[in-house]
Design a protein around this motif. Structure first.
Motif, mmCIF file in Angstrom:
data_model
loop_
_atom_site.group_PDB
_atom_site.id
_atom_site.type_symbol
_atom_site.label_atom_id
_atom_site.label_comp_id
_atom_site.label_asym_id
_atom_site.label_seq_id
_atom_site.Cartn_x
_atom_site.Cartn_y
_atom_site.Cartn_z
ATOM 1 N N GLY A 52 -1.101 -36.878 9.611
ATOM 2 C CA GLY A 52 -1.035 -38.289 9.935
ATOM 3 C C GLY A 52 -0.163 -39.066 8.971
ATOM 4 O O GLY A 52 0.391 -38.514 8.005
ATOM 5 N N PRO A 53 -0.072 -40.387 9.162
ATOM 6 C CA PRO A 53 0.755 -41.226 8.253
ATOM 7 C C PRO A 53 0.248 -41.193 6.823
ATOM 8 O O PRO A 53 1.009 -41.440 5.881
ATOM 9 N N GLU A 54 -1.068 -40.872 6.650
ATOM 10 C CA GLU A 54 -1.617 -40.844 5.312
ATOM 11 C C GLU A 54 -1.114 -39.668 4.503
ATOM 12 O O GLU A 54 -1.383 -39.536 3.294
ATOM 13 N N PHE A 55 -0.363 -38.764 5.146
ATOM 14 C CA PHE A 55 0.164 -37.573 4.449
ATOM 15 C C PHE A 55 1.026 -37.978 3.267
ATOM 16 O O PHE A 55 0.976 -37.356 2.200
ATOM 17 N N THR A 56 1.796 -39.049 3.434
ATOM 18 C CA THR A 56 2.695 -39.455 2.348
ATOM 19 C C THR A 56 1.929 -40.024 1.159
ATOM 20 O O THR A 56 2.448 -40.068 0.032
ATOM 21 N N ALA A 57 0.677 -40.464 1.423
ATOM 22 C CA ALA A 57 -0.136 -41.013 0.334
ATOM 23 C C ALA A 57 -0.927 -39.940 -0.393
ATOM 24 O O ALA A 57 -1.689 -40.231 -1.327
ATOM 25 N N GLY A 58 -0.808 -38.707 0.031
ATOM 26 C CA GLY A 58 -1.480 -37.622 -0.648
ATOM 27 C C GLY A 58 -2.772 -37.192 -0.028
ATOM 28 O O GLY A 58 -3.510 -36.401 -0.633
ATOM 29 N N ASP A 59 -3.124 -37.684 1.166
ATOM 30 C CA ASP A 59 -4.362 -37.262 1.814
ATOM 31 C C ASP A 59 -4.299 -35.778 2.190
ATOM 32 O O ASP A 59 -3.226 -35.227 2.473
ATOM 33 N N ALA A 60 -5.477 -35.151 2.195
ATOM 34 C CA ALA A 60 -5.548 -33.720 2.560
ATOM 35 C C ALA A 60 -5.283 -33.553 4.056
ATOM 36 O O ALA A 60 -5.565 -34.443 4.871
ATOM 37 N N VAL A 61 -4.767 -32.385 4.411
ATOM 38 C CA VAL A 61 -4.429 -32.066 5.806
ATOM 39 C C VAL A 61 -5.180 -30.809 6.208
ATOM 40 O O VAL A 61 -5.172 -29.801 5.475
ATOM 41 N N GLU A 62 -5.840 -30.867 7.377
ATOM 42 C CA GLU A 62 -6.522 -29.687 7.911
ATOM 43 C C GLU A 62 -5.659 -29.076 9.025
ATOM 44 O O GLU A 62 -5.456 -29.691 10.079
ATOM 45 N N LEU A 63 -5.149 -27.883 8.764
ATOM 46 C CA LEU A 63 -4.239 -27.215 9.712
ATOM 47 C C LEU A 63 -4.999 -26.203 10.563
ATOM 48 O O LEU A 63 -5.998 -25.615 10.116
ATOM 49 N N PRO A 64 -4.529 -25.949 11.773
ATOM 50 C CA PRO A 64 -5.124 -24.885 12.595
ATOM 51 C C PRO A 64 -4.808 -23.510 12.011
ATOM 52 O O PRO A 64 -3.995 -23.379 11.088
ATOM 53 N N ALA A 65 -5.465 -22.523 12.568
ATOM 54 C CA ALA A 65 -5.253 -21.151 12.059
ATOM 55 C C ALA A 65 -3.825 -20.695 12.379
ATOM 56 O O ALA A 65 -3.278 -20.998 13.450
ATOM 57 N N PRO A 66 -3.185 -19.972 11.469
ATOM 58 C CA PRO A 66 -1.830 -19.465 11.738
ATOM 59 C C PRO A 66 -1.867 -18.278 12.717
ATOM 60 O O PRO A 66 -2.928 -17.807 13.105
ATOM 61 N N ARG A 67 -0.705 -17.794 13.087
ATOM 62 C CA ARG A 67 -0.594 -16.610 13.936
ATOM 63 C C ARG A 67 -1.164 -15.395 13.198
ATOM 64 O O ARG A 67 -1.134 -15.341 11.959
ATOM 65 N N PRO A 68 -1.740 -14.418 13.918
ATOM 66 C CA PRO A 68 -2.296 -13.237 13.234
ATOM 67 C C PRO A 68 -1.266 -12.591 12.321
ATOM 68 O O PRO A 68 -0.161 -12.251 12.752
ATOM 69 N N GLY A 69 -1.647 -12.466 11.042
ATOM 70 C CA GLY A 69 -0.759 -11.867 10.058
ATOM 71 C C GLY A 69 0.315 -12.803 9.564
ATOM 72 O O GLY A 69 1.148 -12.402 8.739
ATOM 73 N N GLY A 70 0.318 -14.060 10.024
ATOM 74 C CA GLY A 70 1.367 -14.990 9.635
ATOM 75 C C GLY A 70 0.867 -16.055 8.681
ATOM 76 O O GLY A 70 -0.266 -16.026 8.202
ATOM 77 N N ARG A 71 1.742 -17.040 8.415
ATOM 78 C CA ARG A 71 1.425 -18.135 7.508
ATOM 79 C C ARG A 71 1.821 -19.457 8.153
ATOM 80 O O ARG A 71 2.782 -19.517 8.939
ATOM 81 N N LEU A 72 1.092 -20.515 7.756
ATOM 82 C CA LEU A 72 1.349 -21.838 8.301
ATOM 83 C C LEU A 72 1.150 -22.852 7.178
ATOM 84 O O LEU A 72 0.084 -22.894 6.552
ATOM 85 N N GLY A 73 2.202 -23.627 6.892
ATOM 86 C CA GLY A 73 2.116 -24.591 5.796
ATOM 87 C C GLY A 73 2.839 -25.884 6.102
ATOM 88 O O GLY A 73 3.719 -25.924 6.969
ATOM 89 N N VAL A 74 2.439 -26.973 5.364
ATOM 90 C CA VAL A 74 3.072 -28.278 5.514
ATOM 91 C C VAL A 74 3.798 -28.604 4.209
ATOM 92 O O VAL A 74 3.216 -28.483 3.103
ATOM 93 N N TYR A 75 5.058 -29.034 4.328
ATOM 94 C CA TYR A 75 5.887 -29.357 3.175
ATOM 95 C C TYR A 75 6.289 -30.819 3.261
ATOM 96 O O TYR A 75 6.551 -31.355 4.367
ATOM 97 N N ASP A 76 6.344 -31.480 2.066
ATOM 98 C CA ASP A 76 6.853 -32.844 2.073
ATOM 99 C C ASP A 76 8.365 -32.789 2.019
ATOM 100 O O ASP A 76 8.973 -31.704 2.033
#
Length: 430
Positions: A52-76
């Motif tokens: 959400g917009p609060e991402f820039t303020a440093g709020d935590a983010v809950e991500l869905p599960a990644p693909r089997p054997g894969g990785r999923l991340g959020v970068y600023d």
């Protein structure tokens, strides 16, 4: 022959399989990788919803599960990992996605998809989803193995079918070869039997007909030799005895009686030779028998010769053979020549559609050739040499009638309007 047929068939199937399996394998590989990149993109897009917009303020983010054997991340935008899994800093794919576009690519051994996170029409971060490429290759190799198995199964089936067909084709050919070898060795009673393959049956029929003809010729030669040997022996013996008697006369004796006797013997010898020759020709006196064949084949050949010719002038040609006429046998070459004359006459002097109709008439075969024209001459004079309704010598119909009579049939005019000629041939069925 069998091995040659099998090799040709298998080579053709193998080429077809290679041409099919090669591109199909490439399509399978591309499809698996595209499917995986599409799944990564859908995962990354689903993750952007959680940012959400609060991402820039440093709020935590809950991500869905990644693909089997894969990785999923959020970068600023400074390419620092803020949530999820992945490298601590964003790679080249993530940096390109920060420009506002979805980017698909590779990073080392991984397949990577990066999706920009947009808030109030500006990019606030990047979601990066990745999966090891080896997992996709594992599925590709399984698919290739299955494709290879299907290809080998198809090839094995082709070999079995080719061997069976080669046996079915080569067996009658080998039988024909054996019959020909027996005939060459002097066994004129050897005959080739039918096998159910039309072309080979025709070949066997032709070979048998040839052997029959050779048998008749050889028998005639044997008969002639035996007759000549028997009939000439007496005449030659008498002539020899007369000459030997003259040789035994004393010197100065009158040899004129011996010469007269020798001349008489030679005349008798000449008469004997002529009689033997006449006896040899007795079986072939008059016309040679005309080979008979199925009427439908004669009509087919006539149609192939004349259909295009009439069509070129805007005329139609129809052949009508009702059920039951397939068994009709006629003098093939003679019938074909007569049909050529009648169809040429229809082309030159008739008009409209030309129809050839076959029917049975009181134990004979009747062939009607009709067009939509009108006969200008008297039907009784149309077959006279020199009679014509237009340009030409007018001998065609006369020749056709003579051919019909030589074959034991008749040719006449059935109707003057529309013009209809009828050919009657004896013996409708073979």
């Amino acid at each position: 022959m069998r091995q040659r047929v099998v090799r040709v068939a298998v080579a053709a199937v193998l080429v077809a399989l290679v041409l099919l399996a090669g591109p199909l394998a490439a399509v399978v590989q591309r499809s698996y990788f595209e499917d995986e990149r599409g799944a990564l993109e859908r995962t990354a897009l689903a993750a952007t919803v959680a940012v959400g917009p609060e991402f820039t303020a440093g709020d935590a983010v809950e991500l869905p599960a990644p693909r089997p054997g894969g990785r999923l991340g959020v970068y600023d935008l400074s390419m620092r990992l803020r949530a999820g899994t992945g490298g601590k800093t964003g790679d080249a794919v993530a940096r390109r996605a920060a420009g506002g576009k979805v980017v698909r690519g590779s990073s080392g051994p991984d397949l990577v998809v990066a999706v920009p996170v947009v808030s109030t029409e500006r990019v606030i971060g990047v979601v990066r989803a990745s999966v090891p490429a080896r997992s996709v290759w594992f599925r590709v190799l399984w698919a290739w193995g299955l494709l290879l198995g299907v290809t080998l199964f198809a090839l094995a089936t082709a070999v079995l079918v080719a061997r069976r067909q080669a046996r079915a084709l080569s067996t009658p050919v080998e039988a024909l070869s054996r019959a020909a070898t027996q005939i060459a060795a002097g066994d004129l009673g050897a005959r080739a039997g039918p096998c159910g393959i039309a072309e080979l049956d025709q070949l066997a029929y032709s070979q048998n007909a040839m052997v029959e003809q050779l048998t008749r010729l050889l028998q005639r030669e044997r008969d002639f030799s035996a007759n000549a040997s028997h009939q000439l022996r007496t005449a030659l013996t008498g002539l020899q005895l007369g000459l030997e008697a003259g040789q035994g006369l004393p010197a100065g004796a009158d040899l004129r009686p011996v010469v007269r006797e020798a001349l008489e013997g030679t005349r008798h010898l000449e008469e004997t030779v002529e009689e033997v020759l006449r006896l040899a020709r007795a079986d072939t006196a008059g016309q040679h028998p005309v080979p008979r064949e199925r009427l439908v084949r004669v009509l087919d050949r006539a149609e192939s010769r004349w259909h295009g010719v009439l069509a070129a002038t805007g005329r139609r040609l129809e052949f009508r053979s009702p059920p039951g006429t397939e068994s009709f046998h006629v003098p093939g070459r003679t019938t074909g020549q007569i049909l050529d004359v009648l169809l040429d006459n229809a082309l030159r002097h008739g008009r409209g559609t030309t129809v050839v109709t076959v029917r049975e008439a009181a134990g004979a075969v009747a062939i009607d050739v009709a067009d939509e024209g009108r006969l200008a001459l008297d039907p009784g004079a149309v077959f006279a040499r020199g009679s014509t309704t237009g340009s030409g010598t007018g001998i065609g119909l006369a020749v056709a009638r003579e051919l019909a009579e030589a074959a034991g049939g008749r040719l006449g005019v059935r109707a003057a309007a529309p013009t209809t000629f009828t050919l009657l041939l004896p013996g409708p069925e073979g």
